[in-house]
Enzyme design. Structure first.
Site, short mmCIF file in Angstrom:
data_model
loop_
_atom_site.label_atom_id
_atom_site.label_comp_id
_atom_site.label_asym_id
_atom_site.label_seq_id
_atom_site.Cartn_x
_atom_site.Cartn_y
_atom_site.Cartn_z
N HIS A 70 0.84 -1.21 0.00
CA HIS A 70 0.00 0.00 0.00
C HIS A 70 0.87 1.26 0.00
CE1 HIS A 70 -3.14 -2.56 2.35
NE2 HIS A 70 -3.64 -2.35 1.15
N LYS A 97 -15.36 -7.78 4.52
CA LYS A 97 -14.17 -8.10 5.33
C LYS A 97 -14.43 -7.73 6.79
CE LYS A 97 -10.66 -7.28 1.75
NZ LYS A 97 -9.60 -6.37 1.31
N ARG A 152 -1.94 -6.01 -8.34
CA ARG A 152 -0.86 -6.97 -8.13
C ARG A 152 -0.87 -8.06 -9.20
NH1 ARG A 152 -2.75 -7.88 -2.01
NH2 ARG A 152 -4.66 -7.76 -3.23
N SER A 171 -2.74 -7.54 3.30
CA SER A 171 -3.01 -7.41 4.73
C SER A 171 -3.46 -8.75 5.30
CB SER A 171 -4.11 -6.37 4.98
OG SER A 171 -3.75 -5.13 4.44
O1 PNS Z 1 -8.83 -2.74 0.32
P1 PNS Z 1 -10.14 -3.27 -0.21
O2 PNS Z 1 -10.92 -3.98 0.89
O3 PNS Z 1 -9.99 -4.12 -1.43
O4 PNS Z 1 -10.98 -1.97 -0.65
C1 PNS Z 1 -12.32 -2.10 -1.11
C2 PNS Z 1 -13.08 -0.81 -0.83
C3 PNS Z 1 -13.08 -0.51 0.65
C4 PNS Z 1 -12.43 0.33 -1.59
C5 PNS Z 1 -14.54 -1.03 -1.32
O5 PNS Z 1 -15.12 -2.08 -0.60
C6 PNS Z 1 -15.38 0.24 -1.16
O6 PNS Z 1 -15.31 1.13 -1.99
N1 PNS Z 1 -16.18 0.30 -0.07
C7 PNS Z 1 -17.03 1.46 0.19
C8 PNS Z 1 -18.50 1.13 -0.11
C9 PNS Z 1 -18.76 1.29 -1.59
O7 PNS Z 1 -18.66 2.36 -2.16
N2 PNS Z 1 -19.10 0.15 -2.24
C10 PNS Z 1 -19.35 0.10 -3.67
C11 PNS Z 1 -18.06 -0.18 -4.42
S1 PNS Z 1 -18.34 -0.23 -6.17
#
Ligand code: PNS
Length: 157
Positions: free
Chosen positions: A16, A40, A89, A126
């Protein structure tokens, strides 16, 4: 241009951090946004994640850290952020990221720019770091030292 690097960051890894540093070199302002991922469960709460990120990006003068528990695009619209930056990645990340990028674009027009992860960091996540830590493996070269300390302290609790 102001961009956001959104993610769960539970906790922030050296992968990150690499993407954040490269974003900071490319864009005028970078907001690292700790965002809620409903699929998660977390080890650190949002404030703890923000604190850890803040401590490892303190050398980057154009980077700020924030948290958001709603729809990502509501934050980017409210804060005039036209671009999200994420690391890729592998093709697995691509399959995971593509629908999110397309959905975010449809919802608000926000674009997603992907930076290819540096090869030596490509296997770091993570989730894997937490698993390695739980079973006593070395976290050297995977997490910033302050994050290693926080993770080991959390596991001792
Ligand atoms: O590090 P991650 O868990 O892969 O990140 C995913 C994240 C947190 C960016 C995604 O789950 C997110 O945007 N969550 C906020 C809620 C939202 O907007 N959901 C619709 C995504 S299209």
């Amino acid at each position: 241009m102001r961009v956001a690097c959104p993610g769960s960051f539970d906790p922030i890894t050296l992968g990150h951090l690499n993407i954040i540093e490269r974003s900071a070199a490319l864009y005028e302002e970078v907001v690292v946004l700790v965002t809620y991922n409903p699929s998660k469960s977390g080890m650190f709460n949002a404030d703890e994640r923000v604190e850890l990120i803040s401590s490892v990006v303190s050398h980057l003068s154009n980077v700020t850290v924030d948290t958001w528990s709603g729809l990502l695009v509501d934050y980017t619209t409210a804060h005039d952020i036209p671009v999200l930056v994420k690391g890729l990645r592998s093709s697995l990340d691509y399959e995971y990221e593509l629908p999110m990028a397309q959905m975010n674009k449809r919802l608000s027009g926000v674009e997603t720019n992907f930076l290819m992860t540096d090869p030596e960091l490509g296997y770091i996540s993570s989730t894997l770091c937490k698993e390695v830590a739980k079973f006593g493996g070395s976290l050297d070269g995977l997490l910033p030292p302050v994050v290693v300390d926080a993770l080991l302290a959390r596991l001792r609790q």
